[in-house]
Design a protein around this motif. Structure first.
Motif, short mmCIF file in Angstrom:
data_model
loop_
_atom_site.label_atom_id
_atom_site.label_comp_id
_atom_site.label_asym_id
_atom_site.label_seq_id
_atom_site.Cartn_x
_atom_site.Cartn_y
_atom_site.Cartn_z
N VAL A 74 0.85 -1.19 0.00
CA VAL A 74 0.00 0.00 0.00
C VAL A 74 0.88 1.24 0.00
O VAL A 74 1.65 1.47 0.92
CB VAL A 74 -0.93 0.01 1.23
CG1 VAL A 74 -1.73 1.32 1.27
CG2 VAL A 74 -1.88 -1.18 1.20
N LEU A 77 -2.84 5.75 1.16
CA LEU A 77 -3.94 5.37 2.05
C LEU A 77 -4.91 6.54 2.14
O LEU A 77 -4.52 7.65 2.50
CB LEU A 77 -3.41 5.02 3.45
CG LEU A 77 -4.48 4.77 4.52
CD1 LEU A 77 -5.31 3.54 4.18
CD2 LEU A 77 -3.82 4.60 5.90
N VAL A 138 -5.18 -4.87 10.10
CA VAL A 138 -3.78 -4.71 10.52
C VAL A 138 -3.50 -5.62 11.71
O VAL A 138 -2.49 -6.33 11.76
CB VAL A 138 -3.48 -3.24 10.88
CG1 VAL A 138 -2.13 -3.13 11.61
CG2 VAL A 138 -3.45 -2.37 9.64
N LEU A 145 1.27 -1.06 6.76
CA LEU A 145 1.22 0.32 6.26
C LEU A 145 2.58 1.00 6.33
O LEU A 145 2.68 2.22 6.32
CB LEU A 145 0.19 1.12 7.07
CG LEU A 145 -1.24 0.58 7.07
CD1 LEU A 145 -2.12 1.36 8.04
CD2 LEU A 145 -1.83 0.62 5.67
N VAL A 148 3.62 3.38 3.08
CA VAL A 148 2.69 4.41 2.59
C VAL A 148 3.45 5.70 2.28
O VAL A 148 4.19 6.21 3.11
CB VAL A 148 1.58 4.68 3.63
CG1 VAL A 148 0.76 5.91 3.25
CG2 VAL A 148 0.67 3.47 3.77
N LEU A 151 -0.78 9.95 2.52
CA LEU A 151 -1.94 9.74 3.40
C LEU A 151 -2.97 10.83 3.13
O LEU A 151 -2.64 12.02 3.08
CB LEU A 151 -1.53 9.81 4.87
CG LEU A 151 -2.69 9.88 5.89
CD1 LEU A 151 -3.45 8.56 5.91
CD2 LEU A 151 -2.18 10.25 7.27
N VAL A 171 -3.56 4.79 13.49
CA VAL A 171 -3.14 4.63 12.10
C VAL A 171 -1.87 5.43 11.83
O VAL A 171 -0.93 4.93 11.20
CB VAL A 171 -4.27 5.07 11.14
CG1 VAL A 171 -3.77 5.09 9.70
CG2 VAL A 171 -5.47 4.14 11.26
N LEU A 175 2.39 4.38 10.20
CA LEU A 175 2.90 4.89 8.93
C LEU A 175 4.36 5.31 9.03
O LEU A 175 4.82 5.70 10.11
CB LEU A 175 2.05 6.08 8.48
CG LEU A 175 0.55 5.85 8.34
CD1 LEU A 175 -0.15 7.15 7.98
CD2 LEU A 175 0.26 4.78 7.31
#
Length: 415
Positions: A74, A77, A138, A145, A148, A151, A171, A175
């Motif tokens: 990914v 996101l 997750v 993630l 990433v 975002l 979250v 990252l």
């Protein structure tokens, strides 16, 4: 201005042209060049302004021009508060990436997770997700993630209203530190500014609609009505006006169910949409509303936020929201893309305080009227009632006010 003047690549311009758009909206003119330059961005824009394409198009270009990794982790996101909005953003991603070698997926709760896990295992460049299902996958080990690059927090104000701040922070902790951050919100509240200050690096500020202003070309009207006669008046307005597509707002889920049932019994096809409905039922109701088989969608504020319903002509506030900012979000469902629209509020005596708060917020005294047979016969307005005589009498209190209560438009103007 045309899209090719914004620095977009030929595959994206081809996809835009195929979708039938020829000029960018104001939010797209401002956001696309800044995102392509790699800036973090804090953008204020109401739904219906084209903001989804405003971040989707440059995001796709950045990824397509970057290094293509074999396992497809990914790399972008997009976090959003509701299932409906997540699905609509994914539609945008699919539409504009059709000539690019990028893969995408959407994940949200309320449905079986197995197809979502299968998509993740196949490799996903762009992932659109709601916070709960994202963290769930997750925690189960199906998703990482750590690679990433971009975002996007979309409808950030609504995510905070729905209590997702803690999930957002979880979250963010997953990252990589080096990434581009884009935050979109209808308003720049203190909470939004505090959230942005915690993770964004020198963000560019973009505002299209000034904070707390209503969409232009919306005819806003108030009908004073007896509380018990609201359902009958709603049926009368829709039937006699021959309105074919109406979004009606109630304050509660049960109220939405009751009103939809009343309309169906009166020969008006209607469906309720709220948090207690399954994702399948919500998707079916929205599809029916869009194709015309359902004339009326009765919704609560949270369920309706982010719904992509182009050129919606009528919005009825069956009940006023007890948070005045939600009124702005509600009526913003109509009058989109330069089209005219009507927002009608049915106001009983117990809601006059809410009406005053709304008028104060928008800086406008709304025209008020009464209809024969539906006039308010409730007790007088508490503010206008005379204080009872006698030492032991107490003044009547104000109506209670709560703070609870109760959201991808394509780019530009269509040919």
């Amino acid at each position: 201005m045309s899209f090719d003047s914004l620095g977009l690549s030929k595959p994206l311009l081809h996809a835009i042209e195929k979708a039938g758009y020829n000029s960018p909206s104001p939010i797209q003119e401002k956001t696309i060049p800044l995102i392509l330059e790699g800036h973090d961005m804090l953008a204020s824009a109401q739904t219906g302004t084209g903001k989804t394409a405003g971040f989707t198009l440059p995001l796709l270009q950045i990824l397509s021009q970057g290094k293509q990794l074999r396992r497809r982790p990914v790399r972008a996101l997009i976090l959003t508060p509701t299932r409906e909005l997540a699905a609509q953003i994914q539609e945008n991603v699919d539409k504009y990436s059709q000539f690019l070698h990028l893969s995408s997926a959407v994940i949200f709760g309320g449905v079986n997770q197995n197809p979502q896990i299968k998509a993740l295992r196949s490799g996903v460049d762009v992932l659109t997700a709601t916070p709960g299902r994202l963290l769930d996958l997750v925690n189960q080990g199906f998703l990482k993630l750590d690679q990433v690059e971009i975002l996007v927090l979309d409808e950030a104000d609504r995510m905070l209203d729905m209590g997702f701040l803690r999930d957002i922070r979880k979250v963010l902790a997953l990252l990589p530190d080096k990434r581009q951050n884009l935050l979109f919100s209808a308003t720049f509240s203190k909470e939004i500014k505090a959230l942005a200050g915690g993770f964004m690096h020198k963000p560019k500020l973009v505002e299209v609609n000034p904070e707390n202003t209503t969409v232009e070309k919306i005819d806003q009207r108030v009908i004073r009505v007896d509380k018990g006669k609201k359902p009958g008046l709603t049926v009368k307005l829709i039937s006699e006006g021959d309105w074919q597509q109406v979004l009606v707002f109630t304050r509660t889920k049960h109220g939405a169910n009751r009103l939809a049932e009343k309309m169906n019994k009166s020969g008006i096809t209607a469906a309720p949409i709220h948090g207690n409905k399954s994702q399948g039922a919500r998707t079916k109701a929205l599809a029916g509303f869009k194709d015309g088989s359902i004339r009326v969608l009765v919704a609560t504020d949270i369920a309706a936020r982010g719904l992509d319903i182009p050129l919606l002509p009528h919005v009825i506030n069956f009940e006023l929201p007890n948070v005045p900012e939600d009124y702005v979000h509600r009526i913003g469902r109509t009058g989109r893309a330069g089209a005219s629209g009507e927002a009608l509020s049915l106001v009983s005596v117990d809601e006059l305080e809410y009406l005053r708060d709304i008028e104060k917020l928008i800086g406008l005294k709304l025209d008020s009227e009464e209809l024969d047979g539906f006039e308010p016969v409730d007790e007088p307005d508490p503010k206008e009632a005379k204080k009872p005589r006698g030492r032991s009498s107490r003044p009547r209190g104000k109506s209670p006010r709560g703070r609870g209560g109760s959201g991808g438009k394509g780019p530009g103007r269509k040919r």
